[in-house]
Write a protein that holds these residues in place. Structure first.
Motif, PDB file in Angstrom:
ATOM      1  N   VAL A 157       0.831  -1.208   0.000  1.00  0.00           N
ATOM      2  CA  VAL A 157       0.000   0.000   0.000  1.00  0.00           C
ATOM      3  C   VAL A 157       0.863   1.255   0.000  1.00  0.00           C
ATOM      4  N   SER A 158       1.853   1.300   0.881  1.00  0.00           N
ATOM      5  CA  SER A 158       2.687   2.497   1.010  1.00  0.00           C
ATOM      6  C   SER A 158       3.491   2.765  -0.259  1.00  0.00           C
ATOM      7  N   ASN A 215       1.064   3.744  -3.265  1.00  0.00           N
ATOM      8  CA  ASN A 215       0.586   5.127  -3.172  1.00  0.00           C
ATOM      9  C   ASN A 215       1.699   6.115  -3.491  1.00  0.00           C
ATOM     10  N   SER A 218      -9.412  10.785   3.539  1.00  0.00           N
ATOM     11  CA  SER A 218      -9.235   9.894   2.393  1.00  0.00           C
ATOM     12  C   SER A 218      -7.804  10.004   1.892  1.00  0.00           C
ATOM     13  N   MET A 219      -7.166   8.881   1.672  1.00  0.00           N
ATOM     14  CA  MET A 219      -5.827   8.893   1.110  1.00  0.00           C
ATOM     15  C   MET A 219      -5.838   9.492  -0.284  1.00  0.00           C
ATOM     16  N   SER A 269      -1.831   9.060   7.564  1.00  0.00           N
ATOM     17  CA  SER A 269      -2.522   7.846   8.001  1.00  0.00           C
ATOM     18  C   SER A 269      -2.425   7.691   9.515  1.00  0.00           C
ATOM     19  N   THR A 297      -5.086   6.634   4.855  1.00  0.00           N
ATOM     20  CA  THR A 297      -5.657   5.288   4.752  1.00  0.00           C
ATOM     21  C   THR A 297      -6.482   4.982   5.998  1.00  0.00           C
ATOM     22  N   GLN A 298      -7.647   4.406   5.788  1.00  0.00           N
ATOM     23  CA  GLN A 298      -8.556   4.161   6.902  1.00  0.00           C
ATOM     24  C   GLN A 298      -8.512   2.692   7.332  1.00  0.00           C
ATOM     25  N   GLN A 357      -7.651  -1.355   6.768  1.00  0.00           N
ATOM     26  CA  GLN A 357      -6.653  -1.606   5.728  1.00  0.00           C
ATOM     27  C   GLN A 357      -5.252  -1.521   6.316  1.00  0.00           C
ATOM     28  N   ASP A 370      -1.682  -0.477   6.604  1.00  0.00           N
ATOM     29  CA  ASP A 370      -0.864   0.653   6.189  1.00  0.00           C
ATOM     30  C   ASP A 370       0.083   0.962   7.346  1.00  0.00           C
TER      31      ASP A 370
END
Length: 294
Positions: A84-85, A88, A144-145, A222, A228-229, A232, A234
Motif C-alpha cells: 500500500v505504502s 501510493n 481519504s488517502m 494515516s 488510509t482508513q 486496511q 498501512d
C-alpha cells in the motif's frame, strides 16, 4: 552514439557500485519492492482478519512479529502495508512527473511568455504549505488517502518543473541541439531525442529522493487518521493502532516504525548514490538540494 551510451552507462554502474551506502540502499529498496509485490504469496495470514482470542501475542513461528490488539498478524500487515505504502508513493510520483516534466521542458525550451507563465504557476504552487492545504481539503471532503495524494500532486510538481527547466535551458544551447535544428529536425524530435534524454539524470536523482518524502508524508497522515482508513493495512495506520500500547506493548509500533525508517533510509542512500554517479556527468551536481517540501 550507442557505443558512447553503453560506455557512459558502464561508468555510472561502476561509480554506483563503489558506493557502499548506495549499494545498501539499492538492496533495501529491492527487498521492499519484492515484499510488496509478493505480499499475498508471502503473508502467512489475512492482514485484516480479527481473532480476539490471539491478541497481543509475542513473536512466534506462526506469528513472526506477534499479533496486534485485534489479534491480527503483524507480519502479514507489514507486508501488505509495504504494498500500500509503495503503491501510493509511486502513484503520486508518477503523476508529479507526468505534470512536472512536460511543463519544465516546455518552459525551458520555448521560453518567453510561456516560460514566465509556467514559472508563475510554479511559484503559486510552491507558496502553499502542502500539509496545511491537505488538512483543509480533508476537512472539507473528509478523510481519504485519495484526497491527500491529489493535494501532493497538485503542489509537488513545481520543484521538478523548475529543475528540468534549468537543465533544458543549458542543454538547448549545446552544439548537438543546434546541429539538429540546422538539419531541419522537428521540435518534437529534438525535445524527445536530445532534450529529454539528456535531462534524465536529475529526474532520476530527484525522483529517488522524493519517494522517501512521499512515503513519510502519507504515513504521517494515516497515523493521524486522515489518510488510509482502518482496517486496511498501512504503516501509518499500524503506528496509530499501536499508540495506545506504547508503554505496555511497544512492539506494536516498533515494526511499522522500522519499516518506514529502513525504506526511507534505503531510498535516500540510493538517491545520494545516483547523485554522485549521474549529476556530475550532466554538470548538475547537488542541484536538487535546494528543493523544499512542506
Amino acid at each position: 552514439m550507442k557505443s558512447e551510451n553503453k560506455r557512459l552507462f558502464k561508468n555510472i554502474i561502476e561509480v554506483l557500485m563503489k558506493d557502499k551506502l548506495a549499494v545498501a540502499g539499492l538492496v533495501i529498496v529491492l527487498v521492499f519492492l519484492i515484499l510488496g509485490a509478493f505480499a499475498s504469496q508471502i503473508a502467512p495470514h489475512d492482514p485484516i482478519e480479527v481473532v480476539l482470542s490471539r491478541k497481543l501475542q509475542l513473536p512466534s513461528l506462526e506469528f513472526p512479529m506477534g499479533t496486534d490488539n485485534m489479534g491480527r498478524c503483524i507480519f502479514s500487515r507489514i507486508l501488505y502495508g509495504t504494498r500500500v505504502s509503495l503503491y501510493n508513493a509511486l502513484v503520486v510520483l508518477a503523476a508529479i512527473l507526468a505534470v512536472g516534466i512536460p511543463l519544465g521542458i516546455t518552459a525551458g525550451y520555448v521560453g518567453g511568455w510561456v516560460d514566465n507563465l509556467i514559472m508563475r504557476l510554479s511559484d503559486i504552487a510552491s507558496t502553499f504549505p502542502s500539509s496545511l492545504l491537505a488538512l483543509a481539503i480533508v476537512g472539507i471532503a473528509g478523510p481519504s488517502m485519495k484526497n491527500i495524494m491529489i493535494v501532493f500532486i497538485f503542489l509537488w510538481w513545481a520543484p521538478f518543473a523548475r529543475i528540468i527547466r534549468g537543465t533544458v535551458i543549458k542543454i538547448k544551447e549545446k552544439d548537438f541541439v543546434t546541429a539538429a535544428v540546422s538539419c531541419g529536425s522537428s521540435r518534437f524530435k529534438i525535445i524527445i531525442n536530445h532534450i529529454f534524454l539528456n535531462s534524465v539524470s536529475p529526474i532520476i536523482v530527484l525522483s529517488t529522493l522524493r519517494v522517501a518524502a512521499i512515503i513519510m508524508h502519507l504515513a504521517a497522515f494515516s497515523f493521524i487518521g486522515l489518510g488510509t482508513q482502518p482496517p486496511q493495512a498501512d504503516w501509518g495506520v499500524m503506528l496509530n493502532d499501536g499508540r495506545q500500547f506504547i508503554t505496555t506493548n511497544p512492539i506494536l509500533m516498533l515494526w511499522p516504525g522500522l519499516a518506514i525508517m529502513f525504506s526511507v533510509f534505503g531510498l535516500n542512500m540510493l538517491g545520494e548514490g545516483f547523485n554522485s554517479a549521474l549529476l556530475p556527468i550532466s554538470g548538475e551536481g547537488n542541484s536538487q538540494k535546494g528543493v523544499k517540501y512542506e
